[in-house]
Design a protein around this motif. Structure first.
Motif, mmCIF file in Angstrom:
data_model
loop_
_atom_site.group_PDB
_atom_site.id
_atom_site.type_symbol
_atom_site.label_atom_id
_atom_site.label_comp_id
_atom_site.label_asym_id
_atom_site.label_seq_id
_atom_site.Cartn_x
_atom_site.Cartn_y
_atom_site.Cartn_z
ATOM 1 N N LEU A 194 38.656 40.814 45.930
ATOM 2 C CA LEU A 194 39.488 42.006 45.735
ATOM 3 C C LEU A 194 40.969 41.621 45.678
ATOM 4 O O LEU A 194 41.736 42.135 44.860
ATOM 5 C CB LEU A 194 39.252 43.009 46.872
ATOM 6 C CG LEU A 194 37.903 43.729 46.871
ATOM 7 C CD1 LEU A 194 37.710 44.504 48.169
ATOM 8 C CD2 LEU A 194 37.811 44.680 45.678
ATOM 9 N N THR A 198 43.405 42.086 42.330
ATOM 10 C CA THR A 198 44.594 42.937 42.444
ATOM 11 C C THR A 198 45.862 42.176 42.151
ATOM 12 O O THR A 198 46.700 42.602 41.337
ATOM 13 C CB THR A 198 44.676 43.540 43.866
ATOM 14 O OG1 THR A 198 43.469 44.251 44.145
ATOM 15 C CG2 THR A 198 45.863 44.480 43.984
ATOM 16 N N GLY A 223 42.242 48.453 43.444
ATOM 17 C CA GLY A 223 42.001 47.164 44.100
ATOM 18 C C GLY A 223 42.769 47.022 45.398
ATOM 19 O O GLY A 223 42.233 46.547 46.404
ATOM 20 N N ALA A 226 41.188 49.372 48.041
ATOM 21 C CA ALA A 226 39.887 48.837 48.460
ATOM 22 C C ALA A 226 40.056 47.601 49.338
ATOM 23 O O ALA A 226 39.352 47.437 50.350
ATOM 24 C CB ALA A 226 39.044 48.499 47.231
ATOM 25 N N PHE A 227 41.001 46.739 48.987
ATOM 26 C CA PHE A 227 41.235 45.513 49.757
ATOM 27 C C PHE A 227 41.695 45.831 51.176
ATOM 28 O O PHE A 227 41.149 45.289 52.148
ATOM 29 C CB PHE A 227 42.282 44.654 49.044
ATOM 30 C CG PHE A 227 42.719 43.454 49.838
ATOM 31 C CD1 PHE A 227 41.859 42.385 50.043
ATOM 32 C CD2 PHE A 227 43.992 43.400 50.400
ATOM 33 C CE1 PHE A 227 42.254 41.283 50.789
ATOM 34 C CE2 PHE A 227 44.395 42.303 51.142
ATOM 35 C CZ PHE A 227 43.527 41.251 51.333
ATOM 36 N N TYR A 230 38.877 47.477 53.233
ATOM 37 C CA TYR A 230 37.811 46.528 53.551
ATOM 38 C C TYR A 230 38.262 45.549 54.634
ATOM 39 O O TYR A 230 37.514 45.251 55.576
ATOM 40 C CB TYR A 230 37.399 45.771 52.284
ATOM 41 C CG TYR A 230 36.305 44.751 52.526
ATOM 42 C CD1 TYR A 230 34.975 45.145 52.648
ATOM 43 C CD2 TYR A 230 36.615 43.402 52.661
ATOM 44 C CE1 TYR A 230 33.976 44.210 52.898
ATOM 45 C CE2 TYR A 230 35.628 42.462 52.900
ATOM 46 C CZ TYR A 230 34.303 42.878 53.015
ATOM 47 O OH TYR A 230 33.312 41.956 53.281
#
Length: 425
Positions: A194, A198, A223, A226-227, A230
């Motif tokens: 990720l 990105t 991205g 989400a990164f 996560y």
């Protein structure tokens, strides 16, 4: 000797970051390609170096900084040979990508090793020498590249790496001590993917505007979200966002971003500003920028001794004050035609941009556990590259010299504010 071996290995990375830029026209001519296409030689290097820094630091923390440092040297060596022998663009591009990954493995793991082998009271001085070495490499890169191309060809800019890297590898094998590694977690492959997607998209937007579109911006936004989400959920993340709760770590990363933004802003702005009405020749401008880079190198080394005298916070504050004053004096260069004035102003700017770097680098590790030194160093290196990228974006917008100079002044003033966040040792 261990420190010398480490410095020898890292010295080659900034040289190759700046040396290749002077050979782009030569490469484009020999391969019968346009300059817009050949700039991918720089772009791919920037993408891989930016993306791989935190990953390289994390790998070093997991598998041993010395081991990964040596792997980085081998990769850089092999890639340099590939680039040296490249007869087509694709081969050269692959070689540059591998070269960048090798460089990314070298730098954060070298920083982590310096922390392990250096007594705490000498750490700032050691980082001063480290900063001097890196800045000197960046300074001599264009001059060395021009000389090699003039005497031989662009292939020689890669050939010169080979003997240096062989000596660096042998010295590191002989003198750099092993450090016991406790492997506590697996590599965060999902987070790494990720992060890579990105950051690669961001660099593409910045450096290759022909590829910029709505889809790419959506990839960056989705991205990034989400990164972060996560990384906050897993036990052993690629980037531990808890590190940013530490004042020194947070301030150090913001400081180096601003510092590098001003430095690269200067390197990119001056040729455009000074050559436009032919007040100075390219050779004179190159010599002035060499003065600028040498000043950064020398005062990076001197700055390593300042913290013990006046303290970390005052050293970094002083650095940004000098930088701010130098940035204000840049406005004189809009009409100045004196070569002496140009050299003096850029030398003062180099003092400000160099003298605080050792304290910033030491501060980025001061509150971090030694077991996380690699990933912390990788984050610090990434922020350094982000500063450079921001400068590139601003220059590409063609805002005009006065506006760009005002932005550089703002960067320095914000740096003064950020420096107040540092805690003394």
């Amino acid at each position: 000797m261990a420190i010398v071996a480490i410095l020898l290995g890292t010295f080659i990375v900034p040289i190759n970051s700046t040396m290749v830029s002077v050979g782009l026209q030569s490469v484009a001519t020999s391969m019968n390609m346009s300059m817009s296409s050949i700039t991918w030689v720089v772009t791919i290097y920037l993408i891989v170096m930016t993306v791989a820094q935190p990953l390289a630091g994390k790998i070093g923390d997991l598998y041993g900084n010395r081991r990964i440092f040596l792997v980085g040297i081998v990769l850089f060596l092999v890639a340099s040979i590939v680039c040296m022998l490249a007869s087509n663009f694709i081969t050269l591009l692959i070689g540059r990508a591998v070269q960048a990954f090798g460089g990314a493995l070298i730098t954060p793991n070298a920083t982590a090793m310096l922390r392990y082998i250096t007594p705490k009271e000498k750490l700032v001085q050691t980082f001063g020498i480290f900063g001097f070495s890196m800045s000197l490499g960046a300074a001599i890169g264009p001059l060395l590249g021009a000389l090699l191309i003039e005497q031989w060809s662009w292939h020689a800019t890669f050939a010169v790496n080979v003997p240096i890297l062989v000596v660096a590898f042998m010295a590191a094998m002989r003198y750099v001590p092993h450090v016991e590694v406790q492997k506590q977690a697996k590599l965060d492959l999902i987070g790494s993917s990720l992060f890579a997607i990105t950051l690669s998209s961001i660099v593409l937007i910045v450096t290759q505007q022909n590829y910029t579109n709505v889809v790419l911006w959506l990839i960056v936004i989705v991205g990034a979200i989400a990164f972060v989400r996560y990384e906050q959920r897993i036990e052993a993340p690629l980037i531990d966002f808890q590190l940013f709760r530490k004042r020194n770590f947070r301030a150090a990363n913001m400081s180096i971003l601003l510092n590098n933004g001003v430095m690269y802003g200067t390197l990119l702005l001056m040729p455009t500003l000074l050559v436009i009405d032919e007040r100075f020749t390219l050779t004179q401008i190159g010599a002035a920028l060499f003065t600028f880079s040498v000043a950064i190198s020398i005062f990076s080394w001197i700055g390593g001794k300042f913290e013990g005298s006046i303290g970390r916070k005052r050293t970094i504050t002083l650095a940004f004050i000098i930088t701010a004053l130098a940035m204000c004096s840049y406005f004189l260069l809009i009409t100045n035609s004196s070569l002496l004035v140009l050299h003096v102003i850029l030398f003062v700017a180099g003092i400000g941009l160099g003298i605080g770097v050792p304290s910033m680098q030491a501060a980025s590790l001061s509150d971090v556990d030694k077991s996380a030194s690699g990933v912390a160093s990788g984050i610090y290196s990434t922020f350094r590259y982000i500063g450079s990228t921001i400068a590139s974006v601003l220059i590409s917008l063609q805002l005009g010299a006065s506006i760009m100079m005002s932005v550089l002044v703002i960067f320095a003033v914000v740096g003064i504010v950020v420096s107040a966040q540092f805690e003394e040792m």
